[in-house]
Design a protein around this motif. Structure first.
Motif, short mmCIF file in Angstrom:
data_model
loop_
_atom_site.label_atom_id
_atom_site.label_comp_id
_atom_site.label_asym_id
_atom_site.label_seq_id
_atom_site.Cartn_x
_atom_site.Cartn_y
_atom_site.Cartn_z
N VAL A 70 0.87 -1.18 0.00
CA VAL A 70 0.00 0.00 0.00
C VAL A 70 0.91 1.23 0.00
O VAL A 70 1.55 1.54 1.00
CB VAL A 70 -0.92 0.01 1.24
CG1 VAL A 70 -1.80 1.24 1.23
CG2 VAL A 70 -1.76 -1.26 1.29
N ARG A 79 -5.79 3.37 -1.55
CA ARG A 79 -5.27 2.71 -0.35
C ARG A 79 -6.32 1.80 0.27
O ARG A 79 -6.04 0.68 0.69
CB ARG A 79 -4.80 3.74 0.67
CG ARG A 79 -3.34 4.12 0.46
CD ARG A 79 -2.86 4.98 1.55
NE ARG A 79 -3.45 6.30 1.27
CZ ARG A 79 -3.36 7.34 2.04
NH1 ARG A 79 -2.76 7.26 3.18
NH2 ARG A 79 -3.89 8.48 1.69
N SER A 80 -7.56 2.28 0.32
CA SER A 80 -8.64 1.47 0.88
C SER A 80 -8.86 0.20 0.05
O SER A 80 -9.02 -0.90 0.60
CB SER A 80 -9.92 2.30 0.94
OG SER A 80 -10.99 1.51 1.35
N ARG A 83 -5.98 -2.20 0.64
CA ARG A 83 -6.09 -2.85 1.96
C ARG A 83 -7.13 -3.97 1.93
O ARG A 83 -6.93 -5.03 2.51
CB ARG A 83 -6.45 -1.81 3.02
CG ARG A 83 -5.28 -0.97 3.45
CD ARG A 83 -5.60 -0.12 4.67
NE ARG A 83 -4.57 0.86 4.86
CZ ARG A 83 -4.71 2.17 4.66
NH1 ARG A 83 -5.88 2.66 4.31
NH2 ARG A 83 -3.71 2.99 4.85
N GLU A 84 -8.25 -3.71 1.25
CA GLU A 84 -9.29 -4.75 1.15
C GLU A 84 -8.77 -5.97 0.37
O GLU A 84 -9.05 -7.12 0.75
CB GLU A 84 -10.53 -4.19 0.48
CG GLU A 84 -11.31 -3.23 1.35
CD GLU A 84 -12.48 -2.59 0.62
OE1 GLU A 84 -12.88 -3.09 -0.46
OE2 GLU A 84 -12.99 -1.58 1.13
N ARG A 86 -5.64 -6.90 0.16
CA ARG A 86 -4.66 -7.55 1.02
C ARG A 86 -5.36 -8.39 2.10
O ARG A 86 -4.91 -9.48 2.43
CB ARG A 86 -3.71 -6.53 1.63
CG ARG A 86 -2.81 -5.87 0.58
CD ARG A 86 -1.93 -4.79 1.17
NE ARG A 86 -0.97 -5.33 2.09
CZ ARG A 86 0.16 -5.96 1.74
NH1 ARG A 86 0.45 -6.11 0.45
NH2 ARG A 86 0.99 -6.42 2.64
N ILE A 87 -6.45 -7.89 2.64
CA ILE A 87 -7.23 -8.64 3.62
C ILE A 87 -7.78 -9.92 2.98
O ILE A 87 -7.75 -11.00 3.57
CB ILE A 87 -8.37 -7.78 4.20
CG1 ILE A 87 -7.79 -6.70 5.11
CG2 ILE A 87 -9.39 -8.62 4.94
CD1 ILE A 87 -8.80 -5.63 5.53
#
Length: 140
Positions: A70, A79-80, A83-84, A86-87
């Motif tokens: 990120v 970025r959001s 992150r999603e 990556r989760i």
């Protein structure tokens, strides 16, 4: 044989009886064994496929995690979204390592007779233990 039966009739009768006996014996004793063998072979191949699929999931999801950090300069939306993603990739690794650790006995069955089962079981256990360890996960 009876006098009224031609000589070729005796040969035909013997071959018919032999065929019937062979059919009865194979249907009664051999076919069930082949069915059991077929089921075992299918279970073995399915276990291999499942193991390989989960190994590939761990490898590809970990590669994605390392390849897609990120960035700080990205917008909040990007970025959001990253992150999603990556989760989601972490969840894939978690699920795959759980499967590998919980089903290692199938791998032993699927790869019997070589050093592959030992390596596969060690890989399964190590992958799960590394994943649940408290090591820091870097995004570089």
């Amino acid at each position: 044989m009876p006098d009224w039966m031609p000589s070729w009739g005796t040969t035909a009768l013997i071959s018919i009886v032999t065929s019937l006996l062979t059919l009865i014996v194979s249907g009664r004793y051999i076919l069930p064994l082949l069915e059991v063998r077929n089921r075992r072979f299918q279970a073995k191949m399915q276990a291999r496929e499942k193991f390989q699929a989960n190994m590939l999931t761990v490898l590809s999801a970990a590669t994605r995690l390392l390849a897609a950090p990120v960035p700080r300069e990205a917008t909040d939306t990007v970025r959001s979204a990253l992150r999603e993603e990556r989760i989601r990739w972490r969840a894939q690794i978690d699920e795959a390592t759980k499967y590998l650790a919980d089903h290692f006995e199938q791998v032993i069955f699927a790869y019997a007779g070589s050093r592959i089962p030992e390596l596969a079981v060690r890989y399964s256990g190590n992958a799960r233990m590394v994943w649940i360890s408290d090591r820091t996960r870097t995004a570089s």
